[in-house]
Every structure is written in C-alpha cells, then in structure tokens.
Design a protein around this motif. Structure first.
Motif, short mmCIF file in Angstrom:
data_model
loop_
_atom_site.label_atom_id
_atom_site.label_comp_id
_atom_site.label_asym_id
_atom_site.label_seq_id
_atom_site.Cartn_x
_atom_site.Cartn_y
_atom_site.Cartn_z
N SER A 131 22.98 40.65 6.71
CA SER A 131 23.11 39.70 5.61
C SER A 131 22.33 40.18 4.38
CB SER A 131 22.61 38.32 6.03
OG SER A 131 23.33 37.84 7.12
N GLN B 16 26.13 34.28 2.22
CA GLN B 16 25.36 35.42 2.73
C GLN B 16 23.89 35.04 2.92
OE1 GLN B 16 26.50 38.17 -0.33
NE2 GLN B 16 28.34 38.82 0.77
N MET C 211 24.30 42.74 2.70
CA MET C 211 25.43 42.14 1.98
C MET C 211 24.96 41.62 0.62
SD MET C 211 27.26 40.11 5.10
CE MET C 211 28.94 39.91 4.53
#
Length: 192
Positions: free
Chosen positions: A70, A131, A73
């Motif tokens: 995450s 995210q 991302m």
C-alpha cells in the motif's frame, strides 16, 4: 476484467510456485511476474481469509506485506519491492496448495461479478484514500492477530478494496469502506 487480470489466473500462478517441500514469498512474487500492485495487494489479503491464517504469525506477515504494498501504491511505484526478510519467509507447500484450492471457487465467482463501475472511486484523488486505508489495515493487522478472526475480517475488507482497484470496480470500494466502518463500530462498542 480481461483474462490477464483475472483473479483465478492470479490464484493459479500462486499454486504454480509451490514446487518443493516449502515455498518462499519470493517464489510466489516471481510466479506472479510483472503485475499491477493491486494484484499483489489482493494476494496477502485473500491469503489471510484462507486456512493459512491459522499458521502462527501468518497474519502478521500478511499485514506487513499489505502495509508495504500500500505504501508503494501511495508512492506511485510501478513495480513491487519487499524486504529480503519477508521474501525469504517460507511455508509448507502443502498448506499453500490447500489455500489455492480453497481460493479457486471465490476467485471464479469474483471474476464473474466484477465490472467497471463507479469509476471516480478507483481513480485519483479518491484512490489515494483507498490506498491509505489499506496501509492502515496492514499496520493494524499484527495487533489484531491477538483477537480471534479480526485479522481475517480485516483481510476481507482489504480484499474488497484491492479487488475494486484491480477490476476498476467502485462497487467493491464502497463495500470495503462499509465493512471497515462496521468493524470500527463493532470494536468501539466492544471496548466501551
């Protein structure tokens, strides 16, 4: 979702990694090849839902992977990096194969019901919220391993959010946020 992005194909690739007595996370990552980070996020979140969640510290490892993926991302990286200590983690291949068998049915079902819907929820700026929520879930998962089933519930929520990003399906983003709200309310009620 097109064939190369199908969840069932991702699950099958994970199964192909189980060739010896034990399988490392590095072997799973290599079997998946170059995929979007959302696909990598889906793998540990689904794994926490599988029978593997009964392995001690497995939820902690998955939570760490969810957190790191995450974070990447959010940094807009285009390929996956995980620390060597996680990549070297091994588990019995028989357990991995059992988890893959267990995940095949749900993967097939999810491939049938996903579609490109409510697109603004899976693009910037809203996708950053999704995210960030996955990052927080990964961070909290090791702590929740002490409370039975909460890691699996959190893994299910991250799975919905990851599926929403992977399939570009905002309906799953909404479901993921609704489930997170429900878990938060349940935990605050229990703690008061």
């Amino acid at each position: 979702m097109d064939a190369q992005d199908s969840i069932e194909e991702l699950i099958e690739r994970i199964g192909e990694a189980a060739t010896g007595e034990e399988t490392s996370l590095r072997e799973v990552v290599e079997a998946l090849g170059q995929r979007s980070l959302a696909a990598y996020l889906l793998v540990p979140s689904l794994a926490v839902l599988s029978p593997l969640s009964g392995v001690p510290l497995f939820s902690t490892i998955c939570g760490a992977a969810i957190f790191l993926i995450s974070a990447q991302m959010l940094m807009r990286r285009d390929h996956l990096w995980l620390p060597d200590i996680l990549m070297r983690r091994r588990l019995p291949s028989k357990r991995l194969e059992a988890a893959v068998r267990w995940m095949r049915g749900p993967a097939r079902f999810l491939d049938r019901i996903t579609a490109r819907r409510i697109g603004f929820l899976v693009h910037r700026p809203f996708i950053w919220v999704t995210q960030a929520m996955c990052l927080i879930a990964g961070l909290v998962m090791p702590v929740l391993e002490l409370v039975p089933f909460t890691s699996s519930i959190l893994g299910g929520m991250v799975s919905m959010l990851a599926l929403g990003m992977l399939a570009r399906d905002g309906v799953f983003t909404i479901l993921g946020f609704a489930a997170i709200g429900g878990l938060y309310s349940g935990l605050t009620t229990l703690l008061h």
